[in-house]
Design a protein around this motif. Structure first.
Motif, PDB file in Angstrom:
ATOM      1  N   ALA A  22       1.037  -1.263  -0.008  1.00 40.23           N
ATOM      2  CA  ALA A  22       0.341  -0.314   0.171  1.00 40.23           C
ATOM      3  C   ALA A  22       1.095   1.462  -0.027  1.00 40.23           C
ATOM      4  CB  ALA A  22      -0.829  -0.007   1.374  1.00 40.23           C
ATOM      5  N   LEU A  23       2.212   0.902   0.376  1.00 43.17           N
ATOM      6  CA  LEU A  23       2.785   2.413   0.376  1.00 43.17           C
ATOM      7  C   LEU A  23       4.643   1.836   0.355  1.00 43.17           C
ATOM      8  CD1 LEU A  23       2.309   4.315   3.536  1.00 43.17           C
ATOM      9  CD2 LEU A  23       1.642   4.891   1.174  1.00 43.17           C
ATOM     10  N   LYS A  24       4.931   2.567  -0.480  1.00 40.91           N
ATOM     11  CA  LYS A  24       6.328   2.299  -2.018  1.00 40.91           C
ATOM     12  C   LYS A  24       7.041   3.255  -1.233  1.00 40.91           C
ATOM     13  CE  LYS A  24       7.822   0.799  -5.602  1.00 40.91           C
ATOM     14  NZ  LYS A  24       7.247   0.266  -6.745  1.00 40.91           N
ATOM     15  N   GLU A  25       8.143   3.564  -0.434  1.00 40.61           N
ATOM     16  CA  GLU A  25       9.105   3.961  -0.378  1.00 40.61           C
ATOM     17  C   GLU A  25       8.719   5.094  -0.468  1.00 40.61           C
ATOM     18  OE1 GLU A  25      11.971   3.856  -3.538  1.00 40.61           O
ATOM     19  OE2 GLU A  25      13.698   4.475  -2.243  1.00 40.61           O
ATOM     20  N   SER A  42      -8.743   7.106  -5.350  1.00 39.57           N
ATOM     21  CA  SER A  42      -8.742   6.317  -4.459  1.00 39.57           C
ATOM     22  C   SER A  42      -7.760   5.342  -4.848  1.00 39.57           C
ATOM     23  CB  SER A  42     -10.305   5.459  -4.985  1.00 39.57           C
ATOM     24  OG  SER A  42     -10.995   4.931  -4.090  1.00 39.57           O
ATOM     25  N   GLY A  43      -7.204   4.809  -2.797  1.00 44.17           N
ATOM     26  CA  GLY A  43      -6.256   3.333  -3.226  1.00 44.17           C
ATOM     27  C   GLY A  43      -5.112   3.826  -3.078  1.00 44.17           C
ATOM     28  N   CYS A  44      -4.685   4.542  -3.555  1.00 46.09           N
ATOM     29  CA  CYS A  44      -2.959   4.981  -3.846  1.00 46.09           C
ATOM     30  C   CYS A  44      -2.762   4.946  -2.429  1.00 46.09           C
ATOM     31  CB  CYS A  44      -3.155   6.694  -4.506  1.00 46.09           C
ATOM     32  SG  CYS A  44      -3.403   8.111  -3.609  1.00 46.09           S
ATOM     33  N   GLY A  45      -3.235   5.617  -1.322  1.00 45.63           N
ATOM     34  CA  GLY A  45      -2.465   5.053   0.266  1.00 45.63           C
ATOM     35  C   GLY A  45      -2.580   6.421   0.939  1.00 45.63           C
ATOM     36  N   LYS A  46      -3.414   7.336   0.291  1.00 42.90           N
ATOM     37  CA  LYS A  46      -3.329   8.408   1.145  1.00 42.90           C
ATOM     38  C   LYS A  46      -3.383   7.868   2.784  1.00 42.90           C
ATOM     39  CE  LYS A  46      -6.876  10.421  -1.141  1.00 42.90           C
ATOM     40  NZ  LYS A  46      -7.478   9.304  -1.928  1.00 42.90           N
ATOM     41  N   SER A  47      -4.957   7.397   3.172  1.00 41.11           N
ATOM     42  CA  SER A  47      -5.814   7.336   4.646  1.00 41.11           C
ATOM     43  C   SER A  47      -4.163   6.160   5.171  1.00 41.11           C
ATOM     44  CB  SER A  47      -6.677   6.767   4.371  1.00 41.11           C
ATOM     45  OG  SER A  47      -7.627   6.643   3.985  1.00 41.11           O
ATOM     46  N   ILE A 203      -2.529  18.218   8.707  1.00 34.52           N
ATOM     47  CA  ILE A 203      -2.321  17.223   7.584  1.00 34.52           C
ATOM     48  C   ILE A 203      -3.603  16.616   7.320  1.00 34.52           C
ATOM     49  CG2 ILE A 203      -1.213  14.761   6.673  1.00 34.52           C
ATOM     50  CD1 ILE A 203       1.243  15.051   9.477  1.00 34.52           C
ATOM     51  N   ILE A 204      -4.024  16.644   5.876  1.00 33.68           N
ATOM     52  CA  ILE A 204      -5.688  16.644   5.631  1.00 33.68           C
ATOM     53  C   ILE A 204      -5.419  15.401   4.680  1.00 33.68           C
ATOM     54  CG2 ILE A 204      -5.439  18.665   4.221  1.00 33.68           C
ATOM     55  CD1 ILE A 204      -8.665  18.895   5.278  1.00 33.68           C
ATOM     56  N   VAL A 205      -5.897  14.713   4.880  1.00 33.21           N
ATOM     57  CA  VAL A 205      -6.587  13.738   3.370  1.00 33.21           C
ATOM     58  C   VAL A 205      -7.397  14.235   2.821  1.00 33.21           C
ATOM     59  CG1 VAL A 205      -7.273  11.424   2.617  1.00 33.21           C
ATOM     60  CG2 VAL A 205      -5.252  11.696   3.898  1.00 33.21           C
ATOM     61  N   THR A 206      -7.294  14.609   1.553  1.00 28.37           N
ATOM     62  CA  THR A 206      -8.966  15.137   0.824  1.00 28.37           C
ATOM     63  C   THR A 206      -9.501  14.609  -0.591  1.00 28.37           C
ATOM     64  OG1 THR A 206     -10.759  16.975   0.052  1.00 28.37           O
ATOM     65  CG2 THR A 206      -7.646  17.379   0.453  1.00 28.37           C
ATOM     66  N   HIS A 207     -10.210  14.764  -1.163  1.00 30.92           N
ATOM     67  CA  HIS A 207     -10.460  13.332  -2.414  1.00 30.92           C
ATOM     68  C   HIS A 207     -10.488  14.639  -3.327  1.00 30.92           C
ATOM     69  CE1 HIS A 207     -11.934   9.627  -1.972  1.00 30.92           C
ATOM     70  NE2 HIS A 207     -11.057   9.189  -2.300  1.00 30.92           N
ATOM     71  N   ASP A 217      -1.174  24.637   2.598  1.00 26.43           N
ATOM     72  CA  ASP A 217      -0.018  25.116   2.576  1.00 26.43           C
ATOM     73  C   ASP A 217       0.948  24.478   1.216  1.00 26.43           C
ATOM     74  OD1 ASP A 217       0.049  27.497   3.648  1.00 26.43           O
ATOM     75  OD2 ASP A 217      -0.293  25.870   5.278  1.00 26.43           O
ATOM     76  N   PHE A 218       0.907  22.878   1.624  1.00 27.14           N
ATOM     77  CA  PHE A 218       1.589  22.013   1.026  1.00 27.14           C
ATOM     78  C   PHE A 218       0.847  21.033   0.228  1.00 27.14           C
ATOM     79  CE2 PHE A 218       4.881  24.264   3.232  1.00 27.14           C
ATOM     80  CZ  PHE A 218       5.898  24.208   2.542  1.00 27.14           C
ATOM     81  N   THR A 219       1.273  20.191  -0.982  1.00 30.59           N
ATOM     82  CA  THR A 219       0.526  19.329  -0.972  1.00 30.59           C
ATOM     83  C   THR A 219       1.450  18.032  -2.149  1.00 30.59           C
ATOM     84  OG1 THR A 219      -1.381  21.149  -2.056  1.00 30.59           O
ATOM     85  CG2 THR A 219      -1.616  18.789  -2.893  1.00 30.59           C
ATOM     86  N   GLY A 220       1.103  16.718  -1.154  1.00 29.94           N
ATOM     87  CA  GLY A 220       1.382  15.553  -1.813  1.00 29.94           C
ATOM     88  C   GLY A 220       0.826  14.395  -2.908  1.00 29.94           C
ATOM     89  N   PHE A 221       1.032  15.001  -4.256  1.00 31.85           N
ATOM     90  CA  PHE A 221       0.269  13.508  -4.683  1.00 31.85           C
ATOM     91  C   PHE A 221       0.727  11.821  -4.538  1.00 31.85           C
ATOM     92  CE2 PHE A 221       0.253  12.014  -9.284  1.00 31.85           C
ATOM     93  CZ  PHE A 221      -1.203  11.261  -8.872  1.00 31.85           C
ATOM     94  N   MET A 222      -0.139  11.305  -4.445  1.00 30.04           N
ATOM     95  CA  MET A 222       0.339   9.835  -4.859  1.00 30.04           C
ATOM     96  C   MET A 222      -0.962   9.137  -5.578  1.00 30.04           C
ATOM     97  SD  MET A 222      -0.237   9.156  -0.271  1.00 30.04           S
ATOM     98  CE  MET A 222       1.112   7.999  -0.600  1.00 30.04           C
ATOM     99  N   TYR A 223       0.073   8.253  -5.733  1.00 35.17           N
ATOM    100  CA  TYR A 223      -0.114   7.510  -7.233  1.00 35.17           C
ATOM    101  C   TYR A 223       0.565   5.880  -6.411  1.00 35.17           C
ATOM    102  CZ  TYR A 223      -1.636   5.534 -11.442  1.00 35.17           C
ATOM    103  OH  TYR A 223      -2.547   4.651 -12.185  1.00 35.17           O
ATOM    104  N   LEU A 224      -0.704   4.024  -6.652  1.00 34.33           N
ATOM    105  CA  LEU A 224      -0.141   3.599  -6.463  1.00 34.33           C
ATOM    106  C   LEU A 224       1.011   3.494  -5.311  1.00 34.33           C
ATOM    107  CD1 LEU A 224       0.356   1.763 -10.196  1.00 34.33           C
ATOM    108  CD2 LEU A 224      -2.147   1.987  -9.017  1.00 34.33           C
ATOM    109  N   GLY A 225      -0.006   4.107  -4.297  1.00 34.20           N
ATOM    110  CA  GLY A 225       1.323   3.717  -3.173  1.00 34.20           C
ATOM    111  C   GLY A 225       2.242   4.983  -3.156  1.00 34.20           C
TER     112      GLY A 225
END
Ligand SMILES: Nc1ncnc2c1ncn2[C@@H]1O[C@H](COP(=O)(O)OP(=O)(O)OP(=O)(O)O)[C@@H](O)[C@H]1O
Length: 254
Positions: A22-25, A42-47, A203-207, A217-225
């Motif tokens: 679910a999370l990679k490096e 959805s499912g990229c590992g944010k939560s 730190i907020i997870v949002t759809h 102020d900062f954003t992290g974009f996740m994809y496939l973990g």
């Protein structure tokens, strides 16, 4: 940003649920008194990542973690960490408001009581201060002993925020805190987040990319973990460096 402004950091974090990675490096720096948003399909590992920040995944037996989550330079996953104390400092607000079926007052006083505060006057002060900080005091100060379930969804969510604030955290984790709320209640929570960052780190997870753009102020974009891109929100939404980020924020997938 300076290194001393980092309050939380992950280094090469891997997480598996059984065989499922679910999370990679994931390596990420979270800056104090700022709002950091985690976005991605959805499912990229944010939560999953958010839950690593206060070890909520510990409760699952199929979950294996490798790597570090440093809070003030101390690994939250090292031996000897007092998880109860850590969760006092790193609180969580969930997707659906989940007040206890008790009075408004008791919901806020519960945490401080568990941590040993007994004096009524002190508890009264904590309840008042926390409800004020959660922008709920004006609406509830005349009905503190009503059941929390009598509040609207938006008020219940602000009560859950007040409950988190009552134990004086440093970091507030929010997992899609507005997804069960209407636009007016959502906008109240968003302006509250903006005020909260004066005293706390959020730190907020949002759809919602619009929400990430408005509140963070900062954003992290996740994809496939994986953490594909992380940076200042303005930059991520106006000039991302990675094509995948650009495809996501322009709505080409997701
Ligand atoms: N308890 C669990 N056991 C097994 N797999 C899980 C568990 N929790 C999450 N997963 C899987 O891990 C991956 C990441 O899930 P996670 O909930 O972190 O994603 P997300 O980006 O928050 O998704 P969403 O936006 O839909 O909430 C998904 O493939 C999910 O199915």
């Amino acid at each position: 940003m300076k290194n001393e402004d980092i309050i939380l950091e992950t280094k090469n974090l891997f997480l598996n649920y059984g065989d499922k990675q679910a999370l990679k490096e994931v390596s990420l720096k979270v800056y104090k008194n700022n709002v950091t948003a985690l976005i991605g399909p959805s499912g990229c590992g944010k939560s999953t990542l958010l839950r690593c920040f206060n070890r909520l995944n510990d409760l699952l037996d199929n979950c294996q973690i490798k790597g570090e989550v440093l809070y003030h330079d101390k690994n939250l996953y090292s031996q000897g960490i007092d998880v109860v104390q850590m969760r006092k400092k790193i609180g969580m607000v969930f997707q659906h408001p989940n007040p206890f079926p008790k009075s408004i007052y008791e919901n806020v006083a519960y945490g401080p009581r568990v941590h040993g505060v007994k004096d009524k006057k002190t508890l009264d002060e904590i309840v008042k201060r926390s409800l004020k900080k959660a922008a709920l005091w004006d609406e509830v100060h005349e009905r503190l002993f009503d059941n929390a379930m009598s509040l609207s969804g938006g008020q219940q969510q602000r009560l859950c925020i007040a409950r988190t604030l009552a134990v004086e955290p440093e970091i507030i984790l929010m997992d899609e805190p507005c997804s069960a709320l209407d636009p007016i209640a959502t906008s109240k929570i968003e302006s509250l987040i903006d005020t909260l960052k004066q005293d706390f780190t959020v730190i907020i997870v949002t759809h919602s990319m619009q929400q990430a753009a408005r509140v963070s102020d900062f954003t992290g974009f996740m994809y496939l973990g994986e953490m594909i891109e992380f940076g200042k929100t303005e930059k991520i939404f106006s000039a991302p460096e990675v094509e995948l980020t650009n495809n996501y924020i322009t709505g080409r997938f997701g």
